[in-house]
Design a protein around this motif. Structure first.
Motif, mmCIF file in Angstrom:
data_model
loop_
_atom_site.group_PDB
_atom_site.id
_atom_site.type_symbol
_atom_site.label_atom_id
_atom_site.label_comp_id
_atom_site.label_asym_id
_atom_site.label_seq_id
_atom_site.Cartn_x
_atom_site.Cartn_y
_atom_site.Cartn_z
ATOM 1 N N ALA A 44 18.486 12.393 27.037
ATOM 2 C CA ALA A 44 19.019 11.928 25.763
ATOM 3 C C ALA A 44 17.920 12.002 24.721
ATOM 4 N N ALA A 45 18.013 12.932 23.815
ATOM 5 C CA ALA A 45 16.939 13.170 22.850
ATOM 6 C C ALA A 45 17.005 12.229 21.661
ATOM 7 N N GLN A 46 18.040 11.379 21.602
ATOM 8 C CA GLN A 46 18.180 10.445 20.511
ATOM 9 C C GLN A 46 18.159 11.162 19.169
ATOM 10 N N ALA A 47 18.902 12.269 19.089
ATOM 11 C CA ALA A 47 18.969 13.035 17.847
ATOM 12 C C ALA A 47 20.302 13.757 17.799
ATOM 13 N N ASP A 48 20.606 14.340 16.644
ATOM 14 C CA ASP A 48 21.843 15.095 16.474
ATOM 15 C C ASP A 48 21.571 16.582 16.678
ATOM 16 N N PRO A 49 22.629 17.376 16.894
ATOM 17 C CA PRO A 49 22.439 18.829 16.958
ATOM 18 C C PRO A 49 21.795 19.350 15.680
ATOM 19 N N ASP A 50 21.051 20.439 15.798
ATOM 20 C CA ASP A 50 20.377 21.027 14.642
ATOM 21 C C ASP A 50 21.429 21.434 13.598
ATOM 22 N N PRO A 51 21.409 20.834 12.413
ATOM 23 C CA PRO A 51 22.445 21.141 11.415
ATOM 24 C C PRO A 51 22.373 22.573 10.893
ATOM 25 N N ASN A 52 21.243 23.248 11.084
ATOM 26 C CA ASN A 52 21.093 24.622 10.601
ATOM 27 C C ASN A 52 21.671 25.658 11.560
ATOM 28 N N LEU A 53 21.915 25.230 12.820
ATOM 29 C CA LEU A 53 22.364 26.173 13.833
ATOM 30 C C LEU A 53 23.892 26.210 13.897
ATOM 31 N N HIS A 54 24.446 27.416 13.768
ATOM 32 C CA HIS A 54 25.900 27.607 13.816
ATOM 33 C C HIS A 54 26.210 28.698 14.836
ATOM 34 N N ILE A 55 27.018 28.377 15.837
ATOM 35 C CA ILE A 55 27.323 29.307 16.935
ATOM 36 C C ILE A 55 28.775 29.763 16.820
ATOM 37 N N THR A 56 28.967 31.073 16.870
ATOM 38 C CA THR A 56 30.338 31.606 16.853
ATOM 39 C C THR A 56 30.762 32.126 18.216
ATOM 40 N N SER A 57 29.802 32.572 19.038
ATOM 41 C CA SER A 57 30.165 33.018 20.386
ATOM 42 C C SER A 57 28.939 33.073 21.282
ATOM 43 N N VAL A 109 22.292 37.612 28.125
ATOM 44 C CA VAL A 109 22.955 36.591 27.308
ATOM 45 C C VAL A 109 22.925 37.045 25.852
ATOM 46 N N THR A 110 24.051 36.928 25.174
ATOM 47 C CA THR A 110 24.121 37.231 23.747
ATOM 48 C C THR A 110 24.770 36.059 23.021
ATOM 49 N N VAL A 111 24.085 35.582 22.005
ATOM 50 C CA VAL A 111 24.608 34.496 21.175
ATOM 51 C C VAL A 111 24.819 35.054 19.772
ATOM 52 N N LYS A 112 26.001 34.851 19.220
ATOM 53 C CA LYS A 112 26.274 35.228 17.841
ATOM 54 C C LYS A 112 26.373 33.962 17.000
ATOM 55 N N GLY A 113 25.798 34.034 15.809
ATOM 56 C CA GLY A 113 25.825 32.877 14.935
ATOM 57 C C GLY A 113 24.840 33.037 13.799
ATOM 58 N N ALA A 114 24.425 31.914 13.245
ATOM 59 C CA ALA A 114 23.504 31.943 12.112
ATOM 60 C C ALA A 114 22.597 30.733 12.166
ATOM 61 N N TYR A 115 21.446 30.883 11.518
ATOM 62 C CA TYR A 115 20.522 29.751 11.368
ATOM 63 C C TYR A 115 20.187 29.634 9.895
ATOM 64 N N SER A 130 13.993 21.329 22.075
ATOM 65 C CA SER A 130 14.017 20.961 20.671
ATOM 66 C C SER A 130 14.095 19.461 20.502
ATOM 67 N N MET A 131 13.663 18.977 19.329
ATOM 68 C CA MET A 131 13.816 17.569 19.008
ATOM 69 C C MET A 131 15.277 17.232 18.782
ATOM 70 N N THR A 132 16.113 18.234 18.601
ATOM 71 C CA THR A 132 17.548 18.020 18.424
ATOM 72 C C THR A 132 18.258 18.104 19.771
ATOM 73 N N THR A 133 19.486 17.582 19.804
ATOM 74 C CA THR A 133 20.305 17.758 20.989
ATOM 75 C C THR A 133 20.995 19.113 20.911
ATOM 76 N N PRO A 134 21.547 19.588 22.022
ATOM 77 C CA PRO A 134 22.211 20.893 21.982
ATOM 78 C C PRO A 134 23.414 20.906 21.038
ATOM 79 N N THR A 135 23.633 22.053 20.437
ATOM 80 C CA THR A 135 24.872 22.279 19.686
ATOM 81 C C THR A 135 25.952 22.614 20.709
ATOM 82 N N PRO A 136 26.990 21.783 20.840
ATOM 83 C CA PRO A 136 27.980 22.024 21.889
ATOM 84 C C PRO A 136 28.696 23.355 21.700
ATOM 85 N N TYR A 137 28.932 24.028 22.800
ATOM 86 C CA TYR A 137 29.725 25.253 22.763
ATOM 87 C C TYR A 137 30.322 25.463 24.152
#
Length: 349
Positions: free
Chosen positions: A23-36, A56-62, A134-141
């Motif tokens: 438990a990182a006691q933080a929110d997902p990175d608000p700059n990270l956006h995952i589409t697939s 592994v291929t991740v599509k998205g934006a930072y 990361s200091m953030t928690t994972p961005t769920p996907y």
């Protein structure tokens, strides 16, 4: 730089090391956006201490204007959904960002200890330091599944000498790695991490590696202080360990031996008289009370000390009247059961 903690749980002896997101006691990175998130294959077979590479291929934006974030990597996280392999969580290597295509790509290195089924559950910004993230928690996907057929998985055992380690005493552990299916060693020298305390929870990479013999064993000598923390053997991987064993040494549950010797056997009333002694089989820091006999049966504490790392202690007597005064040292239940020294006398003059 984003540096945080993935904690590996290591408790009472012996337990396999199971790395999982803490438990990182933080929110997902608000700059990270995952589409697939896609995996190059849905099934993989791996044997022994090898790893199988899955693309592994991740599509998205930072979304960040910081120049240093242009090449920021990410790590994909997979959680176990079935099977009985040692590993509960898998992390991809640091996936490389391509701003032009809006993708991150790289391998997931799958060990045999991952035998079972996994599913992508999130993505986290890197770089992933071994044992950290990361200091953030994972961005769920909710991503694709991966079936792992792991064979000839490693089995790790540990033999502590002595089996019951007294406090303030050095010891050794003989670690052994064999093929769980055959019961025999793998036949080559194996690179392992022999850790203490934080190293067991936060695997820090190649700098902490040791080599076994061709018989799969390695023996390490430990200091007395090491017995107060978890000791472990980890199998190094990329980016995290891929298996291991952690333990706390067992302690003898015996009545401690307490000695007490006054520096003087007589002293003027009111004079401080150091009383030195030792305590066998209790840990450093345990309290020692100097007690004086009041009346025929009442022992009362008159001075307090603590056991040092050497097992020695010092308390102070102070004769309150002229005559022979009975004293004793008392060690209450701390890391063992309570015990007393033999009574001794100091004559007040």
């Amino acid at each position: 730089m984003r540096i945080g903690r993935w904690i590996a749980v290591l408790l009472a002896a012996p337990l396999a090391v199971a790395a999982f997101p803490g438990a990182a006691q933080a929110d997902p990175d608000p700059n990270l956006h995952i589409t697939s998130v896609t995996l190059g294959q849905s099934t993989v077979a791996v044997s022994g201490l090898n790893t199988a590479s899955v693309a592994v291929t991740v599509k998205g934006a930072y979304d960040s204007s910081e120049p240093g974030d242009a090449k920021i990597p990410v790590n994909v996280i997979l959680e176990r959904t079935g099977g009985a392999g040692q590993e509960k969580t898998l992390f991809s290597t640091n996936l490389v960002r391509n701003q032009t295509t809006g993708t991150w790509t790289g391998p997931l290195l799958v060990p045999s200890t991952a035998n079972g089924t996994f599913k992508v559950t999130g993505v986290i910004t890197g770089p992933f330091l071994p044992g950290s993230g990361s200091m953030t928690t994972p961005t769920p996907y909710a991503g694709p599944a991966l079936a792992v057929i792991g064979t000839h998985q490693p089995k790790i055992t540990a033999s502590v000498s002595p089996k019951l380690v007294p406090y303030n005493t050095p010891y050794s552990i003989k670690w052994a790695i064999v093929d769980a299916q055959t019961g025999r060693p793998y036949g080559s020298r194996l690179r392992v991490v022999l850790g203490i305390d934080n190293i067991c929870a936060e695997y820090f990479g190649p700098g902490y590696t040791n080599l076994t013999g061709v018989d799969g064993t390695v023996t390490k000598s430990y200091t007395a202080a090491d017995s107060n923390a978890v000791n472990c053997l980890l199998l190094p991987g990329n980016p995290s360990s891929v298996g291991g064993l952690g333990l706390f040494v067992a302690r003898p549950i015996t009545k401690p031996t307490v000695t007490a010797v006054p520096s003087r056997t007589s002293a003027p009333v009111g004079t401080l008289v150091p009383v030195n002694g030792s305590v066998y089989t209790v840990q450093a820091g345990c309290k020692v009370y100097l007690q004086r006999l009041y009346g025929a049966t009442q022992w009362r504490s008159v001075s307090t000390g603590a056991v040092r790392s050497s097992g020695r202690y010092t308390v102070n007597a102070q004769p309150a009247y002229k005559g022979s005064i009975p004293y004793r040292s008392y060690v209450p239940a701390c890391s063992s059961i309570a015990s007393f020294s033999k009574a001794f006398y100091i004559r007040g003059t």
